[in-house]
Design an enzyme around this catalytic site. Structure first.
Site, PDB file in Angstrom:
ATOM      1  N   LYS A  36     -63.598  25.481  99.255  1.00  0.00           N
ATOM      2  CA  LYS A  36     -62.425  24.632  99.058  1.00  0.00           C
ATOM      3  C   LYS A  36     -61.337  25.142  99.993  1.00  0.00           C
ATOM      4  O   LYS A  36     -61.417  26.273 100.499  1.00  0.00           O
ATOM      5  CB  LYS A  36     -61.953  24.694  97.604  1.00  0.00           C
ATOM      6  CG  LYS A  36     -61.639  26.098  97.113  1.00  0.00           C
ATOM      7  CD  LYS A  36     -61.292  26.094  95.630  1.00  0.00           C
ATOM      8  CE  LYS A  36     -61.036  27.520  95.122  1.00  0.00           C
ATOM      9  NZ  LYS A  36     -60.732  27.537  93.684  1.00  0.00           N
ATOM     10  N   PRO A  37     -60.308  24.351 100.264  1.00  0.00           N
ATOM     11  CA  PRO A  37     -59.267  24.778 101.197  1.00  0.00           C
ATOM     12  C   PRO A  37     -58.608  26.107 100.815  1.00  0.00           C
ATOM     13  O   PRO A  37     -58.244  26.887 101.696  1.00  0.00           O
ATOM     14  CB  PRO A  37     -58.266  23.623 101.145  1.00  0.00           C
ATOM     15  CG  PRO A  37     -59.114  22.431 100.828  1.00  0.00           C
ATOM     16  CD  PRO A  37     -60.151  22.928  99.876  1.00  0.00           C
ATOM     17  N   ALA A  38     -58.462  26.383  99.517  1.00  0.00           N
ATOM     18  CA  ALA A  38     -57.823  27.624  99.094  1.00  0.00           C
ATOM     19  C   ALA A  38     -58.655  28.854  99.435  1.00  0.00           C
ATOM     20  O   ALA A  38     -58.125  29.974  99.496  1.00  0.00           O
ATOM     21  CB  ALA A  38     -57.555  27.588  97.592  1.00  0.00           C
ATOM     22  N   LEU A  67     -49.503  41.190  97.309  1.00  0.00           N
ATOM     23  CA  LEU A  67     -49.544  39.887  97.970  1.00  0.00           C
ATOM     24  C   LEU A  67     -49.837  38.758  96.993  1.00  0.00           C
ATOM     25  O   LEU A  67     -49.353  37.645  97.156  1.00  0.00           O
ATOM     26  CB  LEU A  67     -50.609  39.895  99.075  1.00  0.00           C
ATOM     27  CG  LEU A  67     -50.403  40.915 100.198  1.00  0.00           C
ATOM     28  CD1 LEU A  67     -51.585  40.882 101.158  1.00  0.00           C
ATOM     29  CD2 LEU A  67     -49.103  40.637 100.941  1.00  0.00           C
ATOM     30  N   MET A 114     -57.104  38.323  86.375  1.00  0.00           N
ATOM     31  CA  MET A 114     -58.036  39.442  86.336  1.00  0.00           C
ATOM     32  C   MET A 114     -57.836  40.457  87.456  1.00  0.00           C
ATOM     33  O   MET A 114     -58.323  41.587  87.356  1.00  0.00           O
ATOM     34  CB  MET A 114     -59.480  38.916  86.416  1.00  0.00           C
ATOM     35  CG  MET A 114     -59.879  37.990  85.292  1.00  0.00           C
ATOM     36  SD  MET A 114     -59.761  38.766  83.675  1.00  0.00           S
ATOM     37  CE  MET A 114     -61.008  40.035  83.850  1.00  0.00           C
ATOM     38  N   GLY A 130     -53.585  37.528  89.898  1.00  0.00           N
ATOM     39  CA  GLY A 130     -54.130  36.539  88.990  1.00  0.00           C
ATOM     40  C   GLY A 130     -54.359  37.149  87.622  1.00  0.00           C
ATOM     41  O   GLY A 130     -53.875  38.246  87.319  1.00  0.00           O
ATOM     42  N   ASP A 156     -68.323  27.740  96.076  1.00  0.00           N
ATOM     43  CA  ASP A 156     -66.935  27.459  95.712  1.00  0.00           C
ATOM     44  C   ASP A 156     -66.101  27.226  96.970  1.00  0.00           C
ATOM     45  O   ASP A 156     -64.978  27.719  97.089  1.00  0.00           O
ATOM     46  CB  ASP A 156     -66.352  28.611  94.889  1.00  0.00           C
ATOM     47  CG  ASP A 156     -65.055  28.216  94.169  1.00  0.00           C
ATOM     48  OD1 ASP A 156     -64.827  27.006  93.974  1.00  0.00           O
ATOM     49  OD2 ASP A 156     -64.285  29.122  93.797  1.00  0.00           O
TER      50      ASP A 156
END
Length: 361
Positions: free
Chosen positions: A228-230, A111, A116, A114, A226
């Site tokens: 945030k919208p993401a 899906l 890492m 990244g 952290d």
């Protein structure tokens, strides 16, 4: 390839049968507490003692239980904490055709990936449940901080998964040197990608739910750090779910990734004390600031501060006041009051709790 994997590849054995056999075998092996030798006994309906065939000392044999039980998950996490850290390549990257087995899961497709890690759509081999599996693929380049962050993210979401607006984790551990955790698969997009399709009232209700979810995390002793919208996923019913607790801090212990005062988080959504790395000043108020920034962005269409460099962005966060909503041709005075109070420069001037933020909305 093991015999079982070969049978799966050739179609002679279903993947779920192989997983089931491996699981049953692992439950039948018991080490003697005296001599350390292995003994094979099938688990029964109740805990019992069996005599060691090597030295005669009683060997505990646990009752049969579900592999997805809470104790099983905690044992997996404990094993990760104390086990060796060896990292492998992408589990899906193989020249062997057929189903890919990873721990108790059949990998279906990737899906996201990244630098890492990666996330896969998987199916639990025994129950058939569809989940998302996140793995750490850093190999030998993974630092202690990256390993610590991954395990902390799994543990935090596991402890907070009872809230309806926090993504639930079902299982976590290590499989052949790869750290992983399995969580609910959210069939939707993140909050940033859904803004245009949401009405004004839907955005406000969404933020109120996020405020209550953050309040729950704070009450359980966790800061997200952290937001945030993401990191907010929306399911098919537009219900928000918070994810990615990789920077979460347990308020009851010292779990920060660094003690040097480095800034942690995503710059656009950082509170002033977070931007300067003031660990002592960080607290629930820092998450509340981030909620204010997200609200501002949802209503106005952009974040309150943006710049070409991180240094300039930090300066703006520390020194400047956000532009009024009217600068973005938005007339929402009550929502502006809520957002600006959440984004006060001084932590003590913000909402005392995320619940107050949600109630005002």
């Amino acid at each position: 390839l093991s015999l079982g994997q070969l049978l799966v590849r050739e179609g002679g054995l279903p993947p779920q049968s192989l997983i089931h056999l491996q699981h049953e075998l692992s439950r039948c092996h018991h080490a003697c507490p005296a001599c350390g030798q292995g003994n094979w006994h099938a688990p029964g309906p109740q805990d019992r003692l069996e005599q060691c065939r090597h030295c005669g000392v009683p060997v505990p044999v646990a009752a049969a239980g579900s592999s997805l039980s809470g104790s099983f998950v905690q044992n997996r996490l404990s094993a990760v904490d104390h086990g060796s850290q060896q990292f492998r390549s992408d589990p899906l990257h193989s020249s062997v055709e057929g189903p890919r087995l990873f721990a108790n899961y059949v990998l279906e497709k990737q899906l996201a990936k990244g630098g890492m890690g990666a996330v896969y759509k998987v199916r639990h081999a025994e129950t058939g449940q569809t989940l998302a599996l996140k793995v750490l693929l850093a190999g030998e380049k993974a630092s202690k901080g990256q390993v610590h962050r991954f395990k902390r993210e799994a543990r935090a979401q596991m402890e907070l998964g009872d809230h309806p607006n926090i993504v639930k984790i079902h299982d976590a551990g290590e499989w052949e040197g790869i750290l992983y955790y399995a969580m609910d698969l959210i069939d939707g997009t993140d909050l940033g990608g859904s803004r245009a399709a949401m009405s004004r009232d839907e955005r406000v209700k969404c933020m109120a739910k996020l405020g209550r979810a953050v309040q729950f995390a704070h009450e359980q002793g966790y800061l997200h750090r952290d937001l945030k919208p993401a990191n907010v996923l929306l399911d098919k019913d537009h219900q928000p779910l918070i994810t990615d607790f990789g920077l979460a801090k347990n308020l009851s212990g010292n779990t920060a990734l660094t003690q040097e005062g480095a800034a942690m988080g995503t710059p656009f959504y950082m509170a002033p004390e977070q931007a300067v790395g003031n660990l002592e000043a960080m607290g629930p108020c820092s998450d509340i600031y981030s909620l204010g920034v997200i609200l501002y962005e949802l209503i106005c269409g952009q974040v309150p501060f943006s710049a070409d460099s991180t240094v300039e962005l930090y300066r703006m966060i520390l020194e400047l006041a956000p532009a009024p909503f009217s600068d973005h041709e938005v007339m929402e005075p009550e929502l502006e009051i809520v957002a600006f109070k959440a984004m006060e420069k001084e932590p003590g001037h913000r909402y005392t709790t995320a619940l107050e933020f949600a109630e005002d909305l």
